[in-house]
Write an enzyme that holds these catalytic residues in place. Structure first.
Site, PDB file in Angstrom:
ATOM      1  N   HIS A 117       6.087  -5.002   2.314  1.00 56.88           N
ATOM      2  CA  HIS A 117       5.118  -4.684   3.062  1.00 56.88           C
ATOM      3  C   HIS A 117       4.015  -5.412   3.886  1.00 56.88           C
ATOM      4  O   HIS A 117       4.086  -5.339   5.355  1.00 56.88           O
ATOM      5  CB  HIS A 117       4.240  -3.259   2.809  1.00 56.88           C
ATOM      6  CG  HIS A 117       5.320  -1.722   2.048  1.00 56.88           C
ATOM      7  ND1 HIS A 117       5.649  -1.951   3.515  1.00 56.88           N
ATOM      8  CD2 HIS A 117       4.430  -1.363   1.000  1.00 56.88           C
ATOM      9  CE1 HIS A 117       5.978  -0.494   2.929  1.00 56.88           C
ATOM     10  NE2 HIS A 117       5.686  -0.306   1.799  1.00 56.88           N
ATOM     11  N   CYS A 175       9.164   4.977  -1.473  1.00 56.64           N
ATOM     12  CA  CYS A 175       7.441   4.490  -0.698  1.00 56.64           C
ATOM     13  C   CYS A 175       7.100   5.476  -0.224  1.00 56.64           C
ATOM     14  O   CYS A 175       7.646   6.629   0.835  1.00 56.64           O
ATOM     15  CB  CYS A 175       7.783   3.691   0.242  1.00 56.64           C
ATOM     16  SG  CYS A 175       6.840   3.178   1.028  1.00 56.64           S
ATOM     17  N   LEU A 176       5.390   5.275  -0.316  1.00 58.43           N
ATOM     18  CA  LEU A 176       4.615   6.805   0.510  1.00 58.43           C
ATOM     19  C   LEU A 176       4.753   6.839   1.830  1.00 58.43           C
ATOM     20  O   LEU A 176       4.752   8.028   2.415  1.00 58.43           O
ATOM     21  CB  LEU A 176       3.180   6.211  -0.742  1.00 58.43           C
ATOM     22  CG  LEU A 176       2.787   6.499  -1.518  1.00 58.43           C
ATOM     23  CD1 LEU A 176       1.102   5.575  -2.071  1.00 58.43           C
ATOM     24  CD2 LEU A 176       3.219   7.560  -2.167  1.00 58.43           C
ATOM     25  N   GLY A 198       2.386   1.887  -5.840  1.00 53.88           N
ATOM     26  CA  GLY A 198       1.447   0.966  -5.124  1.00 53.88           C
ATOM     27  C   GLY A 198       1.217   0.615  -3.806  1.00 53.88           C
ATOM     28  O   GLY A 198       1.529   1.957  -3.295  1.00 53.88           O
ATOM     29  N   GLN A 213       0.150   0.016   4.980  1.00 52.76           N
ATOM     30  CA  GLN A 213       0.376   0.413   5.073  1.00 52.76           C
ATOM     31  C   GLN A 213      -0.780   1.941   5.645  1.00 52.76           C
ATOM     32  O   GLN A 213      -0.560   3.324   5.492  1.00 52.76           O
ATOM     33  CB  GLN A 213       0.830   1.737   3.638  1.00 52.76           C
ATOM     34  CG  GLN A 213       2.284   1.248   3.371  1.00 52.76           C
ATOM     35  CD  GLN A 213       2.728   1.026   1.873  1.00 52.76           C
ATOM     36  OE1 GLN A 213       2.666   0.546   1.461  1.00 52.76           O
ATOM     37  NE2 GLN A 213       3.456   2.133   1.487  1.00 52.76           N
ATOM     38  N   HIS A 241       8.070  -4.723  -3.668  1.00 51.39           N
ATOM     39  CA  HIS A 241       8.503  -4.031  -2.820  1.00 51.39           C
ATOM     40  C   HIS A 241       6.801  -3.914  -1.997  1.00 51.39           C
ATOM     41  O   HIS A 241       7.162  -3.920  -1.000  1.00 51.39           O
ATOM     42  CB  HIS A 241       8.142  -2.508  -3.499  1.00 51.39           C
ATOM     43  CG  HIS A 241       7.938  -1.392  -1.935  1.00 51.39           C
ATOM     44  ND1 HIS A 241       9.252  -0.452  -2.086  1.00 51.39           N
ATOM     45  CD2 HIS A 241       7.132  -0.794  -2.016  1.00 51.39           C
ATOM     46  CE1 HIS A 241       8.857   0.670  -2.108  1.00 51.39           C
ATOM     47  NE2 HIS A 241       7.561  -0.325  -0.993  1.00 51.39           N
ATOM     48  N   GLU A 242       5.291  -4.556  -2.432  1.00 53.68           N
ATOM     49  CA  GLU A 242       4.368  -4.185  -1.538  1.00 53.68           C
ATOM     50  C   GLU A 242       4.394  -5.866  -1.091  1.00 53.68           C
ATOM     51  O   GLU A 242       3.925  -5.488   0.048  1.00 53.68           O
ATOM     52  CB  GLU A 242       3.218  -4.306  -2.573  1.00 53.68           C
ATOM     53  CG  GLU A 242       3.423  -3.036  -3.727  1.00 53.68           C
ATOM     54  CD  GLU A 242       3.522  -1.540  -2.687  1.00 53.68           C
ATOM     55  OE1 GLU A 242       2.900  -1.683  -1.684  1.00 53.68           O
ATOM     56  OE2 GLU A 242       3.952  -0.565  -3.873  1.00 53.68           O
TER      57      GLU A 242
END
Ligand code: NI
Length: 166
Positions: free
Chosen positions: A136, A90-91, A43, A48, A132-133
């Protein structure tokens, strides 16, 4: 697209609702999807990639390749149930993962890229990814959800990881 790394200011800022789904936004969605697949992420939230827009892309089925891409615009979690602890990464926090407590099931409502309302009931990895997304979009990273003790450990470890990279 360049993925911002924790603790970037934009990652700590709330995204704004999207009012117009135009060509520029379609382009951004495509770029976010390819950035996510390229980075082998499940995701990616607009924060991000430096855009404060309420937009997330996800594909929990295809790790690194298009399987079931989901685009959520202005998403809201309308119901959640239960509790589950699971490993997250996480990226924006490369080379680090930790266990995070999340709701076991969630129901999310939003719009897709064609301005159609979507309502998703999710559990397991999908439910975790949605939470999670959406975090953000609210300016939160999963590491902000760690207990105070674990957060201290994370900060030390993270400082070391970042140092090794430079
Ligand atoms: Ni993330």
């Amino acid at each position: 697209m360049n993925i911002l790394v924790y603790p970037h200011e934009i990652l700590k800022t709330k995204a704004r609702p999207i009012k117009l789904i135009d060509g520029a936004l379609q382009e951004m969605i495509d770029q976010m999807l390819s950035t996510m697949y390229e980075a082998k992420g499940l995701g990616l939230a607009a924060n991000q990639v430096g855009e404060l827009k309420q937009l997330v892309v996800m594909d929990v089925a295809g790790k690194g390749k298009p399987e079931k891409p989901i685009v959520l615009i202005n998403p809201v979690i309308v119901a959640s149930e239960g509790e589950e602890i699971g490993e997250e990464g996480c990226l924006s926090v490369p080379d680090y993962s930790a266990k995070v407590k999340r709701a076991a099931k969630v129901e999310v409502v939003g719009y897709d890229r064609h301005e159609q309302e979507i309502r998703l009931q999710a559990e397991g990895l999908m439910a975790r990814c949605i939470q999670h997304e959406l975090d953000h979009l609210n300016g939160l990273c999963f590491v902000d959800r760690l207990s105070p003790v674990r957060r201290v450990m994370f900060r030390k470890k993270w400082a070391r990881i970042r140092q090794d990279k430079t």
